[in-house]
Design a protein around this motif. Structure first.
Motif, PDB file in Angstrom:
ATOM      1  N   PRO A  45     -35.676  14.006 -54.949  1.00  0.00           N
ATOM      2  CA  PRO A  45     -35.449  14.920 -53.826  1.00  0.00           C
ATOM      3  C   PRO A  45     -35.177  14.212 -52.493  1.00  0.00           C
ATOM      4  O   PRO A  45     -35.412  13.023 -52.332  1.00  0.00           O
ATOM      5  CB  PRO A  45     -36.779  15.662 -53.740  1.00  0.00           C
ATOM      6  N   HIS A  46     -34.723  15.018 -51.544  1.00  0.00           N
ATOM      7  CA  HIS A  46     -34.742  14.661 -50.129  1.00  0.00           C
ATOM      8  C   HIS A  46     -36.122  15.094 -49.643  1.00  0.00           C
ATOM      9  O   HIS A  46     -36.605  16.162 -50.020  1.00  0.00           O
ATOM     10  CB  HIS A  46     -33.684  15.442 -49.343  1.00  0.00           C
ATOM     11  N   TYR A  47     -36.731  14.297 -48.803  1.00  0.00           N
ATOM     12  CA  TYR A  47     -38.072  14.610 -48.314  1.00  0.00           C
ATOM     13  C   TYR A  47     -38.044  15.079 -46.879  1.00  0.00           C
ATOM     14  O   TYR A  47     -37.377  14.493 -46.039  1.00  0.00           O
ATOM     15  CB  TYR A  47     -38.969  13.377 -48.411  1.00  0.00           C
ATOM     16  N   MET A  48     -38.809  16.127 -46.612  1.00  0.00           N
ATOM     17  CA  MET A  48     -38.956  16.659 -45.259  1.00  0.00           C
ATOM     18  C   MET A  48     -40.397  17.127 -45.121  1.00  0.00           C
ATOM     19  O   MET A  48     -41.151  17.128 -46.100  1.00  0.00           O
ATOM     20  CB  MET A  48     -37.993  17.808 -45.028  1.00  0.00           C
ATOM     21  N   THR A  49     -40.757  17.527 -43.926  1.00  0.00           N
ATOM     22  CA  THR A  49     -42.071  18.146 -43.739  1.00  0.00           C
ATOM     23  C   THR A  49     -41.860  19.614 -43.410  1.00  0.00           C
ATOM     24  O   THR A  49     -40.829  20.004 -42.851  1.00  0.00           O
ATOM     25  CB  THR A  49     -42.879  17.478 -42.603  1.00  0.00           C
ATOM     26  N   LEU A  50     -42.841  20.413 -43.767  1.00  0.00           N
ATOM     27  CA  LEU A  50     -42.842  21.817 -43.375  1.00  0.00           C
ATOM     28  C   LEU A  50     -43.564  21.863 -42.036  1.00  0.00           C
ATOM     29  O   LEU A  50     -44.758  21.582 -41.951  1.00  0.00           O
ATOM     30  CB  LEU A  50     -43.561  22.673 -44.423  1.00  0.00           C
ATOM     31  N   GLY A  51     -42.817  22.146 -41.008  1.00  0.00           N
ATOM     32  CA  GLY A  51     -43.365  22.092 -39.659  1.00  0.00           C
ATOM     33  C   GLY A  51     -43.276  20.676 -39.117  1.00  0.00           C
ATOM     34  O   GLY A  51     -43.074  19.720 -39.856  1.00  0.00           O
ATOM     35  N   PRO A  52     -43.425  20.538 -37.806  1.00  0.00           N
ATOM     36  CA  PRO A  52     -43.304  19.215 -37.183  1.00  0.00           C
ATOM     37  C   PRO A  52     -44.506  18.327 -37.488  1.00  0.00           C
ATOM     38  O   PRO A  52     -45.601  18.815 -37.753  1.00  0.00           O
ATOM     39  CB  PRO A  52     -43.230  19.537 -35.687  1.00  0.00           C
ATOM     40  N   CYS A  53     -44.274  17.031 -37.467  1.00  0.00           N
ATOM     41  CA  CYS A  53     -45.345  16.058 -37.664  1.00  0.00           C
ATOM     42  C   CYS A  53     -45.026  14.830 -36.820  1.00  0.00           C
ATOM     43  O   CYS A  53     -44.182  14.013 -37.190  1.00  0.00           O
ATOM     44  CB  CYS A  53     -45.484  15.678 -39.140  1.00  0.00           C
ATOM     45  N   GLU A  54     -45.673  14.723 -35.689  1.00  0.00           N
ATOM     46  CA  GLU A  54     -45.416  13.609 -34.772  1.00  0.00           C
ATOM     47  C   GLU A  54     -45.753  12.272 -35.412  1.00  0.00           C
ATOM     48  O   GLU A  54     -45.082  11.273 -35.182  1.00  0.00           O
ATOM     49  CB  GLU A  54     -46.199  13.801 -33.469  1.00  0.00           C
ATOM     50  N   TRP A  55     -46.792  12.221 -36.212  1.00  0.00           N
ATOM     51  CA  TRP A  55     -47.223  10.965 -36.833  1.00  0.00           C
ATOM     52  C   TRP A  55     -46.112  10.366 -37.687  1.00  0.00           C
ATOM     53  O   TRP A  55     -45.835   9.177 -37.616  1.00  0.00           O
ATOM     54  CB  TRP A  55     -48.474  11.212 -37.670  1.00  0.00           C
ATOM     55  N   ILE A  56     -45.455  11.171 -38.496  1.00  0.00           N
ATOM     56  CA  ILE A  56     -44.431  10.644 -39.396  1.00  0.00           C
ATOM     57  C   ILE A  56     -43.207  10.137 -38.620  1.00  0.00           C
ATOM     58  O   ILE A  56     -42.537   9.210 -39.056  1.00  0.00           O
ATOM     59  CB  ILE A  56     -44.049  11.685 -40.473  1.00  0.00           C
ATOM     60  N   LYS A  57     -42.938  10.726 -37.460  1.00  0.00           N
ATOM     61  CA  LYS A  57     -41.807  10.246 -36.669  1.00  0.00           C
ATOM     62  C   LYS A  57     -42.049   8.825 -36.150  1.00  0.00           C
ATOM     63  O   LYS A  57     -41.111   8.112 -35.826  1.00  0.00           O
ATOM     64  CB  LYS A  57     -41.529  11.181 -35.497  1.00  0.00           C
ATOM     65  N   ARG A  58     -43.283   8.397 -36.109  1.00  0.00           N
ATOM     66  CA  ARG A  58     -43.604   7.039 -35.638  1.00  0.00           C
ATOM     67  C   ARG A  58     -43.495   5.994 -36.744  1.00  0.00           C
ATOM     68  O   ARG A  58     -43.737   4.818 -36.499  1.00  0.00           O
ATOM     69  CB  ARG A  58     -45.004   7.010 -35.032  1.00  0.00           C
ATOM     70  N   TRP A  59     -43.120   6.382 -37.950  1.00  0.00           N
ATOM     71  CA  TRP A  59     -42.974   5.429 -39.046  1.00  0.00           C
ATOM     72  C   TRP A  59     -41.847   4.444 -38.781  1.00  0.00           C
ATOM     73  O   TRP A  59     -41.847   3.343 -39.300  1.00  0.00           O
ATOM     74  CB  TRP A  59     -42.695   6.154 -40.349  1.00  0.00           C
ATOM     75  N   TYR A  60     -40.874   4.875 -38.002  1.00  0.00           N
ATOM     76  CA  TYR A  60     -39.710   4.045 -37.712  1.00  0.00           C
ATOM     77  C   TYR A  60     -39.475   4.046 -36.205  1.00  0.00           C
ATOM     78  O   TYR A  60     -39.876   4.981 -35.510  1.00  0.00           O
ATOM     79  CB  TYR A  60     -38.481   4.566 -38.468  1.00  0.00           C
ATOM     80  N   PRO A  61     -38.800   3.028 -35.689  1.00  0.00           N
ATOM     81  CA  PRO A  61     -38.649   2.893 -34.238  1.00  0.00           C
ATOM     82  C   PRO A  61     -37.991   4.089 -33.549  1.00  0.00           C
ATOM     83  O   PRO A  61     -38.342   4.409 -32.435  1.00  0.00           O
ATOM     84  CB  PRO A  61     -37.772   1.647 -34.070  1.00  0.00           C
ATOM     85  N   ASN A  62     -37.056   4.735 -34.195  1.00  0.00           N
ATOM     86  CA  ASN A  62     -36.348   5.857 -33.576  1.00  0.00           C
ATOM     87  C   ASN A  62     -36.478   7.119 -34.410  1.00  0.00           C
ATOM     88  O   ASN A  62     -35.493   7.802 -34.672  1.00  0.00           O
ATOM     89  CB  ASN A  62     -34.862   5.497 -33.386  1.00  0.00           C
ATOM     90  N   GLU A  83     -36.773  10.700 -35.670  1.00  0.00           N
ATOM     91  CA  GLU A  83     -36.296  11.971 -35.138  1.00  0.00           C
ATOM     92  C   GLU A  83     -36.577  13.061 -36.158  1.00  0.00           C
ATOM     93  O   GLU A  83     -37.101  12.799 -37.228  1.00  0.00           O
ATOM     94  CB  GLU A  83     -34.796  11.899 -34.848  1.00  0.00           C
ATOM     95  N   GLU A  84     -36.190  14.271 -35.822  1.00  0.00           N
ATOM     96  CA  GLU A  84     -36.384  15.367 -36.761  1.00  0.00           C
ATOM     97  C   GLU A  84     -35.138  16.217 -36.860  1.00  0.00           C
ATOM     98  O   GLU A  84     -34.341  16.287 -35.933  1.00  0.00           O
ATOM     99  CB  GLU A  84     -37.586  16.227 -36.356  1.00  0.00           C
ATOM    100  N   ILE A  85     -34.990  16.813 -38.017  1.00  0.00           N
ATOM    101  CA  ILE A  85     -33.951  17.807 -38.277  1.00  0.00           C
ATOM    102  C   ILE A  85     -34.696  19.112 -38.507  1.00  0.00           C
ATOM    103  O   ILE A  85     -35.649  19.157 -39.288  1.00  0.00           O
ATOM    104  CB  ILE A  85     -33.145  17.449 -39.542  1.00  0.00           C
ATOM    105  N   LYS A  86     -34.297  20.142 -37.843  1.00  0.00           N
ATOM    106  CA  LYS A  86     -34.959  21.436 -38.010  1.00  0.00           C
ATOM    107  C   LYS A  86     -34.091  22.355 -38.845  1.00  0.00           C
ATOM    108  O   LYS A  86     -32.936  22.604 -38.513  1.00  0.00           O
ATOM    109  CB  LYS A  86     -35.239  22.072 -36.653  1.00  0.00           C
ATOM    110  N   LEU A  87     -34.667  22.832 -39.930  1.00  0.00           N
ATOM    111  CA  LEU A  87     -34.022  23.813 -40.801  1.00  0.00           C
ATOM    112  C   LEU A  87     -34.902  25.050 -40.828  1.00  0.00           C
ATOM    113  O   LEU A  87     -36.127  24.936 -40.803  1.00  0.00           O
ATOM    114  CB  LEU A  87     -33.911  23.298 -42.234  1.00  0.00           C
TER     115      LEU A  87
END
Length: 161
Positions: free
Chosen positions: A53-70, A72-76
């Motif tokens: 699969p492609h992996y996403m989170t249900l709802g925002p998660c600031e912690w996971i955005k810090r896994w990489y230097p830049n 970001e999020e895609i909202k669906l």
């Protein structure tokens, strides 16, 4: 060495990235976990069109955005994704399928209506476990088992940059 292993090896070179901490056998274990999740999803009526699969989170998660230097999020909108190609785990797929404790959501995948019921029962891990000190649940993960369904969202995101 397959492509995923080569990518993981490259990620390990940058110790500032979260993915650099993964064990050497991470990719082979992940493949087994993904196969199990796919089988469980199909057993519930899911119709994946791809092996992984492609992996996403249900709802925002600031912690996971810090896994990489830049990060970001895609909202669906959840209603814009065909329910036959999306499954969920209460927490990241990897620990959800591997941790052995008494939590009832371990080792399971959920359909859209089921995961929303779990949120009503247990809350959002993004809220109650922001710092990760209460277990491995840091977010609800969505697994999108189709390229075609997600492509318009990814193209839209890429063109907006």
């Amino acid at each position: 060495m397959n492509e995923a292993q080569q990518i993981q090896k490259g990620l390990k070179q940058n110790t500032d990235w979260y993915a650099s901490r993964r064990a050497d056998d991470y990719v082979s274990i992940r493949r087994k976990v993904e196969l199990l999740a796919r089988e469980l999803f199909i057993a519930k009526g899911g119709r994946p069109t791809k092996e992984y699969p492609h992996y996403m989170t249900l709802g925002p998660c600031e912690w996971i955005k810090r896994w990489y230097p830049n990060g970001e999020e895609i909202k669906l909108l959840l209603d814009d994704v065909d329910p036959e190609i999306i499954s969920f785990t209460y927490g990241d797929l990897f620990p959800t399928m591997r941790y052995k404790d008494d939590k009832p959501y371990r080792g399971k995948v959920y359909l859209k209506d089921e995961i929303l019921g779990l949120v009503n029962e247990y809350g959002w891990p993004q809220d109650w476990n922001k710092h990760g000190d209460l277990g491995p649940e840091r977010y609800i993960e969505a697994q999108i088992w189709d390229d075609h369904s997600i492509r318009p969202f990814l193209e839209s995101w890429a063109s907006s940059r």
